[in-house]
Design an enzyme around this catalytic site. Structure first.
Site, PDB file in Angstrom:
ATOM      1  N   ARG A  51      12.932  -3.313   0.207  1.00  0.00           N
ATOM      2  CA  ARG A  51      12.294  -2.384  -0.739  1.00  0.00           C
ATOM      3  C   ARG A  51      11.847  -1.069  -0.120  1.00  0.00           C
ATOM      4  O   ARG A  51      12.145   0.006  -0.638  1.00  0.00           O
ATOM      5  CB  ARG A  51      11.026  -3.002  -1.360  1.00  0.00           C
ATOM      6  N   THR A  52      11.086  -1.169   0.971  1.00  0.00           N
ATOM      7  CA  THR A  52      10.430   0.040   1.465  1.00  0.00           C
ATOM      8  C   THR A  52      11.477   1.046   1.947  1.00  0.00           C
ATOM      9  O   THR A  52      11.460   2.221   1.565  1.00  0.00           O
ATOM     10  CB  THR A  52       9.430  -0.311   2.584  1.00  0.00           C
ATOM     11  N   LYS A  80      16.649   0.282  24.564  1.00  0.00           N
ATOM     12  CA  LYS A  80      16.786   0.646  25.994  1.00  0.00           C
ATOM     13  C   LYS A  80      15.426   0.964  26.598  1.00  0.00           C
ATOM     14  O   LYS A  80      15.337   1.433  27.725  1.00  0.00           O
ATOM     15  CB  LYS A  80      17.701   1.871  26.114  1.00  0.00           C
ATOM     16  N   ARG A 101       8.608   2.000  10.011  1.00  0.00           N
ATOM     17  CA  ARG A 101       8.043   0.630  10.037  1.00  0.00           C
ATOM     18  C   ARG A 101       8.194   0.081  11.447  1.00  0.00           C
ATOM     19  O   ARG A 101       9.245   0.256  12.081  1.00  0.00           O
ATOM     20  CB  ARG A 101       8.773  -0.276   9.054  1.00  0.00           C
ATOM     21  N   HIS A 129      -0.115  -1.060   5.062  1.00  0.00           N
ATOM     22  CA  HIS A 129       1.160  -0.717   4.419  1.00  0.00           C
ATOM     23  C   HIS A 129       0.809   0.211   3.243  1.00  0.00           C
ATOM     24  O   HIS A 129       0.872  -0.190   2.085  1.00  0.00           O
ATOM     25  CB  HIS A 129       1.820  -2.014   3.946  1.00  0.00           C
TER      26      HIS A 129
HETATM   27  N1   CP Z   1       7.097  -4.978  -0.032  1.00  0.00           N
HETATM   28  C1   CP Z   1       7.814  -4.695   1.077  1.00  0.00           C
HETATM   29  O1   CP Z   1       7.307  -4.049   2.025  1.00  0.00           O
HETATM   30  O2   CP Z   1       9.100  -5.129   1.051  1.00  0.00           O
HETATM   31  P1   CP Z   1      10.163  -4.912   2.216  1.00  0.00           P
HETATM   32  O3   CP Z   1       9.660  -5.694   3.431  1.00  0.00           O
HETATM   33  O4   CP Z   1      11.459  -5.416   1.687  1.00  0.00           O
HETATM   34  O5   CP Z   1      10.190  -3.439   2.537  1.00  0.00           O
END
Ligand code: CP
Length: 306
Positions: A51-52, A80, A101, A129
């Site tokens: 999603r993100t 590396k 991320r 998040h």
């Molecule tokens: N909700 C969420 O962060 O989903 P993903 O891990 O798929 O990005």
């Protein structure tokens, strides 16, 4: 340089403005289709995501911009030994904005300190998040029409669930909020979140292990996945993973306008039999995430241009 590392980096007024922009994008998509023409988003994903990452990419394309990036650490020079700080400096030479991320708490902060372009935290370990919180806030706003005077239940892995920590932080700035924390004893909300967020803001909260007992009072139920990737041993994960499974029978005493949310991915926490219930909002949440990420990209690029 303005970045978004933690949801509290933005004031309540700024969050309200982002929600207003997202609603305008929903109503008038054509108005925004060239707003980021000539701009590049770099998606640096050192940890898996569906999603993100893809909603950031869809958001940038729908704004008329372009996207570069990687979807796993092993396909970048992190494999590396390159540091997050150096990666941020390098990507600043190629792109206009970063969404990152990383499995380590604080990694997005380090990137923002070293980049010369805005950095968006797309999840840093078990810490926070914030862009999931933007999706969550737009969902609550569209479903309930307000943030004040809501009773919000968080159920599942409240220890490692970074989306829970970020949303509790955001909701604690509104009035009349009551938080109900439903988890196994081993997965309770960390005491630093209770002390520094809930108690500091005088938010009423209760802790329980019994979802059905508290169900009748909830306006919003935020289910979460037990975060296998953050456990130190598999035995504990297997023992706890199915602590809560939301099935239709468990909703018999729920409000008729309950808003059922989940940041997804779900594993077993919500039966697919709930998906057709009008109270199920988790796929709406996914779409809302794209609109809020569009609004966020616009805001940070506008501020960077000043
Ligand atoms: N909700 C969420 O962060 O989903 P993903 O891990 O798929 O990005």
């Amino acid at each position: 340089m303005r970045s978004l590392i933690d949801i509290v980096d933005f004031s309540v007024e700024e969050l309200d403005a982002l929600i207003a922009t997202a609603c305008d994008i929903i109503d008038n998509p054509a108005k925004y289709s060239e707003k980021c023409k000539g701009k590049k988003l770099a998606t640096l994903f050192f940890e898996p995501s569906t999603r993100t990452r893809l909603s950031f990419e869809a958001a940038m394309y729908e704004l008329g911009g372009n996207v570069i990036g990687f979807s796993e650490a092993k396909s970048s020079s992190a494999a590396k030994g390159e540091s997050v700080a150096d990666t941020a400096k390098v990507i600043s030479c190629y792109a206009d904005i970063i969404a990152m991320r990383h499995p380590k708490e604080g990694a997005a902060y380090v990137a923002a300190k070293n980049a010369t372009i805005p950095v968006i935290n797309a999840g840093d370990g078990g810490h926070c998040h914030p862009t999931q919180t933007l999706a969550d806030l737009l969902t609550i706003y569209r479903e309930k029409g307000r943030f004040d005077n809501l009773t919000v239940g968080f159920c599942g892995d409240l220890k490692f669930g970074r989306t829970v920590h970020s949303l509790i932080n955001a909701l604690s700035r509104y009035t009349g909020i009551k938080i109900v924390l439903i988890s196994p004893l081993e997965l309770k909300l960390p005491s630093y979140v209770k002390k520094d967020v809930l108690e500091k803001n005088n938010i009423t909260y209760v802790q329980t292990t019994d979802l059905e007992e508290v169900m009748p009072e909830l306006d919003v139920l935020y289910m979460t996945r037990v975060q296998r990737e953050r456990f130190f041993n598999e035995e504990d994960y297997l023992r706890l993973k199915d602590s809560y499974i939301l099935e239709p029978s468990k909703l018999k005493n729920a409000k008729s306008d309950l808003c059922i949310m989940h940041p997804l991915p779900r594993v077993n926490e919500i039966s697919v039999a709930i998906d057709d219930d009008p109270r199920a909002c988790y796929f709406k949440q996914v779409l809302n995430g794209k609109y809020m990420r569009m609004a966020l990209i616009l805001k940070l690029l506008e501020e960077a241009a000043k």
